[in-house]
Motif scaffolding. Structure first.
Motif, PDB file in Angstrom:
ATOM      1  N   UNK A   1     -22.418 -11.831   3.054  1.00  0.00           N
ATOM      2  CA  UNK A   1     -22.877 -10.842   2.007  1.00  0.00           C
ATOM      3  C   UNK A   1     -21.939 -10.014   1.314  1.00  0.00           C
ATOM      4  N   UNK A   2     -20.697 -10.134   1.611  1.00  0.00           N
ATOM      5  CA  UNK A   2     -19.674  -9.529   0.858  1.00  0.00           C
ATOM      6  C   UNK A   2     -18.298 -10.178   1.085  1.00  0.00           C
ATOM      7  N   UNK A   3     -17.383  -9.881   0.044  1.00  0.00           N
ATOM      8  CA  UNK A   3     -16.297 -10.493  -0.199  1.00  0.00           C
ATOM      9  C   UNK A   3     -15.247  -9.698   0.774  1.00  0.00           C
ATOM     10  N   UNK A   4     -14.321 -10.066   1.527  1.00  0.00           N
ATOM     11  CA  UNK A   4     -13.205  -9.303   2.147  1.00  0.00           C
ATOM     12  C   UNK A   4     -12.052  -9.775   1.863  1.00  0.00           C
ATOM     13  N   UNK A   5     -11.050  -9.139   1.404  1.00  0.00           N
ATOM     14  CA  UNK A   5      -9.571  -9.491   1.326  1.00  0.00           C
ATOM     15  C   UNK A   5      -8.588  -8.622   1.686  1.00  0.00           C
ATOM     16  N   UNK A   6      -7.905  -8.841   2.783  1.00  0.00           N
ATOM     17  CA  UNK A   6      -6.916  -7.962   3.315  1.00  0.00           C
ATOM     18  C   UNK A   6      -5.687  -8.543   3.347  1.00  0.00           C
ATOM     19  N   UNK A   7      -4.403  -7.741   3.287  1.00  0.00           N
ATOM     20  CA  UNK A   7      -3.171  -8.274   3.340  1.00  0.00           C
ATOM     21  C   UNK A   7      -2.511  -7.193   4.359  1.00  0.00           C
ATOM     22  N   UNK A   8      -1.756  -7.897   5.323  1.00  0.00           N
ATOM     23  CA  UNK A   8      -1.035  -6.862   6.118  1.00  0.00           C
ATOM     24  C   UNK A   8       0.301  -7.292   6.087  1.00  0.00           C
ATOM     25  N   UNK A   9       1.322  -6.638   6.226  1.00  0.00           N
ATOM     26  CA  UNK A   9       2.641  -6.590   6.373  1.00  0.00           C
ATOM     27  C   UNK A   9       3.139  -6.358   7.681  1.00  0.00           C
ATOM     28  N   UNK A  10       3.495  -7.175   8.413  1.00  0.00           N
ATOM     29  CA  UNK A  10       4.213  -6.723   9.731  1.00  0.00           C
ATOM     30  C   UNK A  10       5.443  -7.154   9.845  1.00  0.00           C
ATOM     31  N   UNK A  11       6.115  -5.856   9.674  1.00  0.00           N
ATOM     32  CA  UNK A  11       7.746  -5.924   9.343  1.00  0.00           C
ATOM     33  C   UNK A  11       8.385  -4.686  10.290  1.00  0.00           C
ATOM     34  N   UNK A  12       8.547  -5.208  11.551  1.00  0.00           N
ATOM     35  CA  UNK A  12       9.159  -4.454  12.602  1.00  0.00           C
ATOM     36  C   UNK A  12      10.490  -3.960  12.427  1.00  0.00           C
ATOM     37  N   UNK A  13      11.297  -4.714  11.650  1.00  0.00           N
ATOM     38  CA  UNK A  13      12.749  -4.442  11.411  1.00  0.00           C
ATOM     39  C   UNK A  13      12.821  -3.903  10.043  1.00  0.00           C
ATOM     40  N   UNK A  14      11.875  -3.821   9.277  1.00  0.00           N
ATOM     41  CA  UNK A  14      12.062  -2.971   7.924  1.00  0.00           C
ATOM     42  C   UNK A  14      12.892  -3.761   6.975  1.00  0.00           C
ATOM     43  N   UNK A  15      12.694  -5.298   7.087  1.00  0.00           N
ATOM     44  CA  UNK A  15      13.677  -5.999   6.289  1.00  0.00           C
ATOM     45  C   UNK A  15      12.801  -6.433   5.078  1.00  0.00           C
ATOM     46  N   UNK A  16      11.464  -6.364   4.966  1.00  0.00           N
ATOM     47  CA  UNK A  16      10.536  -6.712   3.870  1.00  0.00           C
ATOM     48  C   UNK A  16      10.165  -5.725   2.974  1.00  0.00           C
ATOM     49  N   UNK A  17       9.670  -4.510   3.741  1.00  0.00           N
ATOM     50  CA  UNK A  17       9.371  -3.403   2.970  1.00  0.00           C
ATOM     51  C   UNK A  17       7.786  -3.637   2.365  1.00  0.00           C
ATOM     52  N   UNK A  18       7.426  -2.572   1.880  1.00  0.00           N
ATOM     53  CA  UNK A  18       6.319  -2.530   1.323  1.00  0.00           C
ATOM     54  C   UNK A  18       6.325  -3.244  -0.083  1.00  0.00           C
ATOM     55  N   UNK A  19       4.915  -3.836  -0.234  1.00  0.00           N
ATOM     56  CA  UNK A  19       4.966  -4.619  -1.716  1.00  0.00           C
ATOM     57  C   UNK A  19       3.792  -3.968  -2.533  1.00  0.00           C
ATOM     58  N   UNK A  20       3.496  -4.591  -3.454  1.00  0.00           N
ATOM     59  CA  UNK A  20       2.460  -4.309  -4.526  1.00  0.00           C
ATOM     60  C   UNK A  20       1.664  -5.453  -4.981  1.00  0.00           C
ATOM     61  N   UNK A  21       0.311  -5.426  -5.153  1.00  0.00           N
ATOM     62  CA  UNK A  21      -0.503  -6.542  -5.889  1.00  0.00           C
ATOM     63  C   UNK A  21      -1.141  -6.189  -6.975  1.00  0.00           C
ATOM     64  N   UNK A  22      -1.575  -6.922  -7.727  1.00  0.00           N
ATOM     65  CA  UNK A  22      -2.134  -6.926  -9.098  1.00  0.00           C
ATOM     66  C   UNK A  22      -3.644  -7.253  -8.753  1.00  0.00           C
TER      67      UNK A  22
END
Length: 395
Positions: free
Chosen positions: A183-204
């Motif tokens: 009945x709905x559309x769900x789309x989730x992105x989770x960044x798991x970065x325990x060492x801080x090597x990837x960092x936050x990102x952005x999507x369009x």
């Protein structure tokens, strides 16, 4: 949960499988330096116990030893071989349950340690968990400090380790009900970065940039996790939710992740975006130039009109001034003529008055002469009359 402490024990070094020949290994054993940390599981109960670790690996541990204890013993051991120094200072500032276990083990013996040939030492701590406690938790319990699941259930229905991939998938899907419904559309992105090597990102999404925050808790394996509604295939209404982990190097391309808001807004093509932006700016500049010229022309027209009105108003003022000056001059002349006429009238009246005065003066002079003559004549007559009377009376 019951905790049992053991003192440090001396233990000889045992050989282990290595990718070198036995001769090479034996020659280097006198200078070997290593640390090993392990957990051992002992089932002192009457039924098998299943241990599930973070990787999802399940150990079925059968009863052994004194089953009357009715407890599961988990032995945590740190073995130090050679001149290895351990600094546990940072553990004191760490609030995680795993850190507390390591502190328990390292502080199990406070007295100086004894060694086998001065080469090896062992720290051990036992943790005991009763079957009654396991049963009170629904026959399955997650021990956070030891990061394992203990269960007396059948291997086919034992719960997942909460931080294993399957456990994370199960929890993530249950926690996000909108990805598990049609009945709905769900789309989730989770960044798991325990060492801080990837960092936050952005999507369009629809031309707008959104930030994907970072989970650095270490509760999920490092990587980028996609939790979404199932992919539409055919006309089926049953869509299995997607729970997929991507390595950092693959996630940016596969999921369209960008390092900045600008990259997200331009879909990673900053040069083309800048060119388009410059083109747009140039277009806007041309529009502004045309608008400026139009306004300048309008301003010139307005200025000319205003100047024309000013000139017209000035001419009208000049005409009014000339007319007023002429009227003033005419009035002045009229007043001067009237003044001259009045002066002439005054002169005539003054001359007339003088004439009348002279005439009156002459008349009065003549009257005085006549009066004097008359008085003289009267005096003479009276004298004659008096003489007559005198003469007449003497007779």
């Amino acid at each position: 949960m019951e905790k049992i402490r053991y003192v440090t024990k001396e233990k000889p070094v045992t050989t282990e499988a290595v990718d070198v020949s036995a001769a090479e290994y034996n020659r280097g054993i006198g200078t070997e330096h290593r640390v090993s940390i392990s957990q051992s599981y002992y089932n002192h109960g009457r039924t098998p116990v299943i241990v599930v670790d973070r990787h999802g690996l399940k150990y079925v541990v059968p009863p052994c030893g004194n089953t009357n204890l009715n407890k599961v013993i988990i032995r945590v051991k740190i073995e130090i071989i050679g001149d290895v120094n351990i600094n546990s200072t940072d553990l004191l500032d760490n609030s995680s349950m795993g850190s507390s276990v390591l502190l328990d083990v390292l502080s199990a013996n406070q007295r100086p340690l004894s060694f086998t040939n001065g080469f090896a030492k062992t720290y051990e701590v036992d943790y005991a968990y009763s079957f009654e406690e396991i049963e009170s938790k629904g026959n399955s319990v997650y021990l956070k400090n030891l990061d394992i699941v203990l269960s007396t259930l059948s291997p086919f229905i034992v719960p997942f380790h909460p931080y294993s991939e399957k456990g994370c998938r199960s929890y993530a899907i249950k926690a996000r009900e909108h990805v598990n419904t049609n009945t709905s559309l769900g789309y989730n992105i989770v960044i798991a970065d325990s060492q801080g090597v990837f960092g936050e990102k952005f999507v369009n999404i629809n031309g707008r940039a959104y930030k994907v925050p970072v989970d650095d808790s270490g509760e999920m394996a490092d990587g980028v996790w996609l939790i979404s509604s199932g992919e539409a295939k055919g006309h089926s209404n049953v869509l299995r939710p997607i729970f997929q982990r991507y390595d950092f190097q693959d996630a940016e391309k596969e999921l369209g992740l960008y390092k900045s808001v600008e990259e997200a807004l331009t879909l990673g093509d900053l040069i083309s975006a800048k060119e388009a932006e410059i083109k747009e700016v140039n277009h806007e500049i041309k529009k502004l130039e045309a608008e400026l010229k139009k306004r300048q022309l309008e301003t010139q027209i307005d200025h000319a009109k205003i100047q024309h009105d000013l000139d017209k108003e000035k001419r009208e003022r000049d005409r009014d001034k000339e007319r007023n000056d002429w009227e003033l001059e005419k009035r002045k002349r009229e007043l001067e003529d009237r003044l001259e006429a009045l002066e002439h009238q005054r002169r005539l009246e003054r001359d007339q008055m003088k004439h009348d005065y002279d005439k009156e003066k002459q008349r009065r002079s003549n009257f005085d002469s006549i009066l004097k003559f008359a008085l003289g004549a009267a005096t003479t007559v009276l004298g004659i009359y008096a003489l007559y009377l005198k003469i007449h009376s003497s007779k």
